[in-house]
Design an enzyme around this catalytic site. Structure first.
Site, mmCIF file in Angstrom:
data_model
loop_
_atom_site.group_PDB
_atom_site.id
_atom_site.type_symbol
_atom_site.label_atom_id
_atom_site.label_comp_id
_atom_site.label_asym_id
_atom_site.label_seq_id
_atom_site.Cartn_x
_atom_site.Cartn_y
_atom_site.Cartn_z
ATOM 1 N N ARG A 85 15.480 18.632 28.766
ATOM 2 C CA ARG A 85 16.871 18.324 29.090
ATOM 3 C C ARG A 85 17.500 19.563 29.697
ATOM 4 O O ARG A 85 17.355 20.661 29.159
ATOM 5 C CB ARG A 85 17.638 17.916 27.827
ATOM 6 C CG ARG A 85 18.973 17.240 28.107
ATOM 7 C CD ARG A 85 19.816 17.122 26.855
ATOM 8 N NE ARG A 85 20.378 18.412 26.480
ATOM 9 C CZ ARG A 85 20.216 18.971 25.280
ATOM 10 N NH1 ARG A 85 19.507 18.380 24.359
ATOM 11 N NH2 ARG A 85 20.768 20.139 25.028
ATOM 12 N N ASP B 205 21.057 21.230 30.893
ATOM 13 C CA ASP B 205 22.514 21.129 30.765
ATOM 14 C C ASP B 205 23.184 21.884 31.902
ATOM 15 O O ASP B 205 22.815 23.025 32.203
ATOM 16 C CB ASP B 205 22.966 21.704 29.417
ATOM 17 C CG ASP B 205 22.363 20.954 28.235
ATOM 18 O OD1 ASP B 205 22.044 19.760 28.405
ATOM 19 O OD2 ASP B 205 22.208 21.555 27.164
ATOM 20 N N GLU C 193 18.466 24.092 12.464
ATOM 21 C CA GLU C 193 18.478 22.704 12.924
ATOM 22 C C GLU C 193 17.474 21.840 12.164
ATOM 23 O O GLU C 193 17.052 20.798 12.664
ATOM 24 C CB GLU C 193 18.187 22.657 14.420
ATOM 25 C CG GLU C 193 19.197 23.393 15.270
ATOM 26 C CD GLU C 193 18.794 23.421 16.728
ATOM 27 O OE1 GLU C 193 18.916 22.370 17.390
ATOM 28 O OE2 GLU C 193 18.350 24.481 17.200
ATOM 29 N N TYR D 198 26.347 16.598 17.276
ATOM 30 C CA TYR D 198 25.584 15.840 16.296
ATOM 31 C C TYR D 198 26.423 15.013 15.328
ATOM 32 O O TYR D 198 25.879 14.441 14.392
ATOM 33 C CB TYR D 198 24.678 16.794 15.507
ATOM 34 C CG TYR D 198 23.536 17.324 16.341
ATOM 35 C CD1 TYR D 198 22.559 16.473 16.819
ATOM 36 C CD2 TYR D 198 23.451 18.677 16.659
ATOM 37 C CE1 TYR D 198 21.502 16.945 17.581
ATOM 38 C CE2 TYR D 198 22.396 19.166 17.426
ATOM 39 C CZ TYR D 198 21.438 18.297 17.885
ATOM 40 O OH TYR D 198 20.408 18.775 18.655
ATOM 41 N N GLY E 163 16.595 16.720 21.350
ATOM 42 C CA GLY E 163 16.774 15.902 20.159
ATOM 43 C C GLY E 163 16.408 14.454 20.417
ATOM 44 O O GLY E 163 16.559 13.936 21.520
ATOM 45 N N SER F 196 20.647 24.672 20.355
ATOM 46 C CA SER F 196 21.555 23.588 20.008
ATOM 47 C C SER F 196 22.974 24.021 19.684
ATOM 48 O O SER F 196 23.591 23.535 18.746
ATOM 49 C CB SER F 196 21.003 22.802 18.823
ATOM 50 O OG SER F 196 21.644 21.566 18.718
ATOM 51 N N ASN G 10 16.416 22.767 27.653
ATOM 52 C CA ASN G 10 15.938 22.452 26.306
ATOM 53 C C ASN G 10 14.557 21.810 26.421
ATOM 54 O O ASN G 10 14.425 20.729 26.997
ATOM 55 C CB ASN G 10 16.925 21.502 25.620
ATOM 56 C CG ASN G 10 16.628 21.290 24.157
ATOM 57 O OD1 ASN G 10 15.479 21.224 23.756
ATOM 58 N ND2 ASN G 10 17.664 21.165 23.358
ATOM 59 N N GLU H 31 21.529 25.797 30.585
ATOM 60 C CA GLU H 31 20.307 26.090 29.843
ATOM 61 C C GLU H 31 19.340 24.931 29.944
ATOM 62 O O GLU H 31 19.696 23.837 30.406
ATOM 63 C CB GLU H 31 20.608 26.405 28.378
ATOM 64 C CG GLU H 31 21.344 25.331 27.632
ATOM 65 C CD GLU H 31 21.761 25.802 26.242
ATOM 66 O OE1 GLU H 31 21.042 25.450 25.284
ATOM 67 O OE2 GLU H 31 22.772 26.508 26.115
#
Length: 334
Positions: free
Chosen positions: A252, A254, A17, A213, A273, A147, A269, A267
């Site tokens: 974050r 999800d 990433e 992305y 991003g 990601s 994060n 999950e």
């Protein structure tokens, strides 16, 4: 100038990433500069320890994603060097990065997560025999990668074998979990408080790396199109998941809200991003927190965790708009 501290924005890194991290870091450097901070990019490679010693930054703003940047490695180095940094500490970063360990922690705290099991690359076990009557479809993902890299949906035994083979390219341990049909939701959390939840609708397939992305490949709705009760529930789950893992700063979470109304945490994060298509800035923007202010709030949480360093910062007061008050389609860029 708002202060005399030299802020190094760590970007790039050694993971798959790297390009995304550079985009995040460049946006953060620009935002900090606009707010009057002395900020500079610090490109992360294997000589990062020498670079940090030479640059003598006062604070590290982490814009790294994936392996070595999001998994506790760089956090440990910064602790040793005595450089305060943004985001979660070593333990929370490592736990959240490992999807299998994340599931264990969530289950320990009675938080909902999809059934699953782990395949080790060197186990020598027969994959189909191990899978047994688990059923299909399933989601196959590298346990310690970020990601959506290497993530695939398998709907039969042949696809399962191919997906596991692909996932092993990224990590030695592969997580296989039940595929749950439903709305894809992401909750933005800042300093333990939920900012809001966005709904993601990929135009094709599921929310994989390319849909995440690539501009124009997904649609976003803030707040997520859920009932007020369900909306509050996913916000609560997002905060509880971060608390269970010990996350700090911005994170974050999800989730999937199934067609039956079940809420499943996928999950967490710990370094979301910060690109124009990233979810956390979208959520913050929808909640009335512009990108520059979001960056400022994350910076305020920078600290060291080791040796009893205590946090000293004001509580963030963000009033998110609930689904009964504000709704609408979000464009690609914030």
């Amino acid at each position: 100038m708002t202060g005399h501290r030299k802020i190094g924005v760590l970007l790039g890194g050694l993971s798959g990433e790297r390009d995304i991290s550079i985009r995040s870091g460049e946006a953060i450097v620009a935002a900090l500069g606009d707010r009057g901070h002395d900020a500079c990019p610090v490109f992360v490679d294997r000589d990062i320890d020498l670079v940090l010693r030479q640059m003598r930054i006062d604070v590290a703003f982490l814009a790294l994603h994936g392996r070595y940047g999001e998994d506790g490695c760089i956090q440990g180095l910064l602790e040793v060097l005595g450089i305060p940094y943004t985001g979660s500490g070593v333990l929370a970063s490592a736990l959240a990065m490992n999807k299998a360990k994340t599931k264990e922690i969530l289950r320990l705290h009675n938080l909902p997560t999809a059934p699953g099991y782990v395949i080790a690359a060197d186990s020598g076990e027969d994959l189909i025999e191990s899978h047994g009557s688990f059923g299909f479809p399933v989601v196959v993902k590298p346990s310690g990668e970020g990601s959506s890299l290497g993530v695939q949906v398998a709907r039969d035994e042949m696809e399962l074998e191919a997906a596991v083979e692909e996932a092993i390219r990224f990590d030695d341990d592969v997580l296989v979990e039940r595929f749950v049909e439903g709305k894809e939701i992401s909750v933005g959390v800042l300093d333990g408080k939920a900012l809001g939840a966005v709904e993601i609708v990929p135009r094709r397939g599921f929310y994989d790396f390319h849909n995440k992305y690539t501009a124009g490949r997904s649609d976003y709705y803030f707040p997520a199109r859920l009932s007020p009760e369900r909306y509050r529930s996913v916000l609560r789950l997002g905060m509880l998941a971060c608390e269970a893992l010990g996350c700090e700063g911005a994170a974050r979470v999800d989730l999937i809200v199934s067609e039956r109304g079940n809420e499943i945490i996928l999950e967490v994060n710990t370094l979301p991003g910060m690109t124009p298509t990233s979810l956390l800035p979208k959520i913050a923007h929808g909640a009335g927190l512009p990108f520059e202010e979001l960056v400022e709030e994350i910076l305020k949480g920078a600290r060291l965790r080791a040796h009893g360093h205590r946090r000293d910062r004001r509580a963030v007061q963000v009033d998110f708009q609930g689904p009964e008050r504000r709704t609408g389609f979000l464009p690609e860029a914030h």
